[in-house]
Design a protein around this motif. Structure first.
Motif, PDB file in Angstrom:
ATOM      1  N   THR A 163       0.866  -1.186   0.000  1.00 54.56           N
ATOM      2  CA  THR A 163       0.000   0.000   0.000  1.00 54.56           C
ATOM      3  C   THR A 163       0.895   1.226   0.000  1.00 54.56           C
ATOM      4  N   THR A 164       0.863   1.981  -1.077  1.00 54.49           N
ATOM      5  CA  THR A 164       1.700   3.176  -1.173  1.00 54.49           C
ATOM      6  C   THR A 164       0.876   4.333  -1.716  1.00 54.49           C
ATOM      7  N   LEU A 165       1.237   5.513  -1.285  1.00 50.38           N
ATOM      8  CA  LEU A 165       0.627   6.729  -1.814  1.00 50.38           C
ATOM      9  C   LEU A 165       1.697   7.468  -2.591  1.00 50.38           C
ATOM     10  N   LEU A 166       1.411   7.777  -3.843  1.00 51.48           N
ATOM     11  CA  LEU A 166       2.366   8.513  -4.658  1.00 51.48           C
ATOM     12  C   LEU A 166       2.205  10.002  -4.374  1.00 51.48           C
ATOM     13  N   TYR A 167       3.255  10.584  -3.871  1.00 52.26           N
ATOM     14  CA  TYR A 167       3.261  12.006  -3.554  1.00 52.26           C
ATOM     15  C   TYR A 167       2.971  12.807  -4.817  1.00 52.26           C
ATOM     16  N   ASN A 168       2.029  13.729  -4.733  1.00 50.81           N
ATOM     17  CA  ASN A 168       1.615  14.504  -5.906  1.00 50.81           C
ATOM     18  C   ASN A 168       2.426  15.808  -5.971  1.00 50.81           C
ATOM     19  N   TYR A 169       3.510  15.774  -6.784  1.00 49.89           N
ATOM     20  CA  TYR A 169       4.431  16.915  -6.849  1.00 49.89           C
ATOM     21  C   TYR A 169       3.727  18.186  -7.311  1.00 49.89           C
ATOM     22  N   GLU A 170       2.953  18.057  -8.387  1.00 49.41           N
ATOM     23  CA  GLU A 170       2.299  19.241  -8.951  1.00 49.41           C
ATOM     24  C   GLU A 170       1.304  19.844  -7.965  1.00 49.41           C
ATOM     25  N   PHE A 171       0.552  18.967  -7.263  1.00 44.36           N
ATOM     26  CA  PHE A 171      -0.413  19.469  -6.285  1.00 44.36           C
ATOM     27  C   PHE A 171       0.283  20.323  -5.233  1.00 44.36           C
ATOM     28  N   TRP A 172       1.396  19.784  -4.684  1.00 40.94           N
ATOM     29  CA  TRP A 172       2.062  20.511  -3.612  1.00 40.94           C
ATOM     30  C   TRP A 172       2.807  21.735  -4.133  1.00 40.94           C
ATOM     31  N   ALA A 173       3.309  21.671  -5.349  1.00 37.27           N
ATOM     32  CA  ALA A 173       3.943  22.862  -5.920  1.00 37.27           C
ATOM     33  C   ALA A 173       2.923  23.996  -6.045  1.00 37.27           C
ATOM     34  N   ASP A 174       1.677  23.638  -6.380  1.00 38.01           N
ATOM     35  CA  ASP A 174       0.628  24.642  -6.573  1.00 38.01           C
ATOM     36  C   ASP A 174      -0.019  25.099  -5.269  1.00 38.01           C
ATOM     37  N   ASN A 175      -0.083  24.205  -4.280  1.00 37.00           N
ATOM     38  CA  ASN A 175      -0.895  24.468  -3.077  1.00 37.00           C
ATOM     39  C   ASN A 175      -0.096  24.592  -1.783  1.00 37.00           C
ATOM     40  N   ARG A 176       1.210  24.418  -1.857  1.00 31.04           N
ATOM     41  CA  ARG A 176       2.021  24.367  -0.637  1.00 31.04           C
ATOM     42  C   ARG A 176       1.875  25.617   0.220  1.00 31.04           C
ATOM     43  N   ASP A 177       2.019  26.788  -0.378  1.00 30.50           N
ATOM     44  CA  ASP A 177       1.993  28.017   0.425  1.00 30.50           C
ATOM     45  C   ASP A 177       0.650  28.188   1.139  1.00 30.50           C
ATOM     46  N   ASP A 178      -0.440  27.890   0.434  1.00 28.79           N
ATOM     47  CA  ASP A 178      -1.777  28.053   1.015  1.00 28.79           C
ATOM     48  C   ASP A 178      -2.009  27.073   2.159  1.00 28.79           C
ATOM     49  N   ILE A 179      -1.672  25.793   1.944  1.00 26.98           N
ATOM     50  CA  ILE A 179      -1.920  24.786   2.985  1.00 26.98           C
ATOM     51  C   ILE A 179      -0.950  24.972   4.143  1.00 26.98           C
ATOM     52  N   ASP A 180       0.279  25.393   3.843  1.00 26.32           N
ATOM     53  CA  ASP A 180       1.224  25.723   4.922  1.00 26.32           C
ATOM     54  C   ASP A 180       0.646  26.778   5.854  1.00 26.32           C
ATOM     55  N   ALA A 181       0.053  27.811   5.275  1.00 24.57           N
ATOM     56  CA  ALA A 181      -0.507  28.905   6.082  1.00 24.57           C
ATOM     57  C   ALA A 181      -1.640  28.394   6.974  1.00 24.57           C
ATOM     58  N   LYS A 182      -2.506  27.532   6.410  1.00 26.36           N
ATOM     59  CA  LYS A 182      -3.612  26.970   7.207  1.00 26.36           C
ATOM     60  C   LYS A 182      -3.089  26.059   8.312  1.00 26.36           C
ATOM     61  N   PHE A 183      -2.034  25.301   7.992  1.00 30.59           N
ATOM     62  CA  PHE A 183      -1.451  24.395   8.980  1.00 30.59           C
ATOM     63  C   PHE A 183      -0.818  25.192  10.112  1.00 30.59           C
ATOM     64  N   GLN A 184      -0.087  26.257   9.785  1.00 29.62           N
ATOM     65  CA  GLN A 184       0.535  27.073  10.817  1.00 29.62           C
ATOM     66  C   GLN A 184      -0.507  27.752  11.701  1.00 29.62           C
ATOM     67  N   ALA A 185      -1.611  28.192  11.095  1.00 29.41           N
ATOM     68  CA  ALA A 185      -2.686  28.806  11.884  1.00 29.41           C
ATOM     69  C   ALA A 185      -3.304  27.783  12.837  1.00 29.41           C
ATOM     70  N   TRP A 186      -3.449  26.537  12.356  1.00 25.55           N
ATOM     71  CA  TRP A 186      -3.991  25.458  13.191  1.00 25.55           C
ATOM     72  C   TRP A 186      -3.046  25.149  14.355  1.00 25.55           C
ATOM     73  N   LEU A 187      -1.754  25.168  14.080  1.00 24.86           N
ATOM     74  CA  LEU A 187      -0.771  24.847  15.132  1.00 24.86           C
ATOM     75  C   LEU A 187      -0.870  25.787  16.332  1.00 24.86           C
ATOM     76  N   VAL A 188      -1.185  27.059  16.070  1.00 23.05           N
ATOM     77  CA  VAL A 188      -1.172  28.042  17.170  1.00 23.05           C
ATOM     78  C   VAL A 188      -2.549  28.253  17.780  1.00 23.05           C
ATOM     79  N   GLN A 189      -3.535  27.502  17.318  1.00 26.11           N
ATOM     80  CA  GLN A 189      -4.889  27.648  17.895  1.00 26.11           C
ATOM     81  C   GLN A 189      -4.923  27.231  19.351  1.00 26.11           C
TER      82      GLN A 189
END
Length: 367
Positions: free
Chosen positions: A341-367
């Motif tokens: 069972t493997t998940l193939l990391y989606n390079y294009e998805f993260w290249a396009d969405n990394r900054d946005d999801i990073d920001a949401k993750f950081q906001a969640w961390l400090v809640q």
């Protein structure tokens, strides 16, 4: 008293010596720990032996490579020569003009039988600026001697979220990548739908809500060596990191730790050369890349760490561990027994969405 001319001449000579010394140094950025050690033995040491005038300086800043290269570019002072990054970061750096384009036909060595590099690397050349080294996975290791588990062992990645059956601290990376994919998988999202769901605000919220269920038991890590150390020390009972780091703590250090391969996330790691280097530094970086990514060198790295070489021609050359004498193939993430069972990391998805999801993750961390 020395004349001003003499002092100026001495100062100029000192600057020339310093400049020459700096010119002889090549700063290579990577991830530290067992991984950098494998590169030192397979790539850096042989390269310096072949090029006595060059000294390779190791920098362990790959986790911050994108932010630091952006800052260097802004300041007009790029101090790195070759940088090891994951594929999605290479795509971002290439798109932003912060990494130079590589021509496989001229910048990379052909296979020993003459097969062109582009064909030998195949689909792993996911960016015009990226030279892949390894296929690795991010997966979990766990202590095999946890008394509270009553003789049970985790068998699926979703056991990470089961703190009732498997109590204890979890060591997770302090970024959303992989964590949010696993969270969605363990919240009922089908593997083939993970990135579609994650591409929505609701999907990111769902993943973070799942992580919330174990939040009090998480110890965050930033460097790949932290989870193996925490497992060895008993500070954590289960934790994620790169499979080669777990190989080191299990096989080399003989700690009571085992692998949990379920839903390991396959990814690529490799080199970029920063844009904006002087002609001299660029030529030296390209020379290093040509050497370090040839068929034999990539196979040599697998003597020291359990990552699959990115070239097809390297795979048959993977043999035994240089010091332990054990066959390395069964320890590779690509081994059929490990890759059920493997998940193939989606390079294009993260290249396009990394900054946005990073920001949401950081906001969640400090809640």
């Amino acid at each position: 008293m020395k004349s001003m001319h003499t002092l100026a001449t001495a100062a100029a000579a000192t600057m020339l010596v310093a400049s020459a010394a700096q010119a002889d140094e090549m700063t290579i950025v990577s991830w530290g720990g067992a991984y950098s050690a494998s590169q030192q033995k397979a790539y850096h040491d042989p390269y310096m032996a072949n090029n006595p005038g060059v000294t390779i300086v190791n920098d362990e800043s790959s986790a911050e490579a994108v932010a630091k290269l952006r800052a260097m570019d802004e300041a007009g002072n790029v101090t790195w020569d070759v940088v090891d990054v994951v594929a999605s970061d290479a795509i971002r750096l290439c798109d932003e003009g912060l990494a130079m384009e590589i021509d496989p036909a001229t910048h990379l060595a052909p296979a020993p039988d003459g097969t062109p590099a582009a064909e030998d690397f195949g689909d792993l050349l996911v960016s015009e600026c990226f030279i892949p080294q390894i296929v690795y996975s991010t997966t979990f290791g766990y202590r095999t001697d946890v008394a509270e588990w009553g003789g049970k062992s985790p068998s699926t990645v979703c056991d990470v979220f089961d703190t009732a059956t498997f109590p204890g601290k979890r060591s997770l990376e302090k970024r959303p990548i992989n964590n949010v994919e696993w969270a969605l998988l363990c919240d009922g999202v089908a593997p083939e739908d993970v990135y579609e769901v994650l591409g929505t605000d609701e999907g990111v919220a769902q993943a973070l809500a799942k992580l919330d269920t174990i939040r009090d038991d998480i110890i965050w890590w930033s460097a790949g060596a932290e989870t193996p150390q925490r497992l060895a020390d008993g500070e954590a009972v289960i934790g994620s990191t790169y499979n080669g780091r777990l190989f080191s703590v299990i096989e080399e250090q003989k700690q009571p730790v085992a692998m949990l391969w379920d839903w390991q996330v396959f990814d690529l790691d490799g080199w970029i050369i920063p844009a904006g280097l002087s002609d001299e530094r660029k030529a030296r970086a390209l020379d290093y890349i040509y050497f370090a990514t040839d068929t034999q060198r990539l196979a040599d790295q697998a003597k020291y760490i359990s990552y699959g070489p990115a070239r097809k021609s390297s795979a048959p050359l993977v043999g035994k561990h240089a010091e332990l004498g054990i066959d390395m193939a069964p320890h590779m993430p690509t081994d059929p027994n490990n890759a059920k069972t493997t998940l193939l990391y989606n390079y294009e998805f993260w290249a396009d969405n990394r900054d946005d999801i990073d920001a949401k993750f950081q906001a969640w961390l400090v809640q």
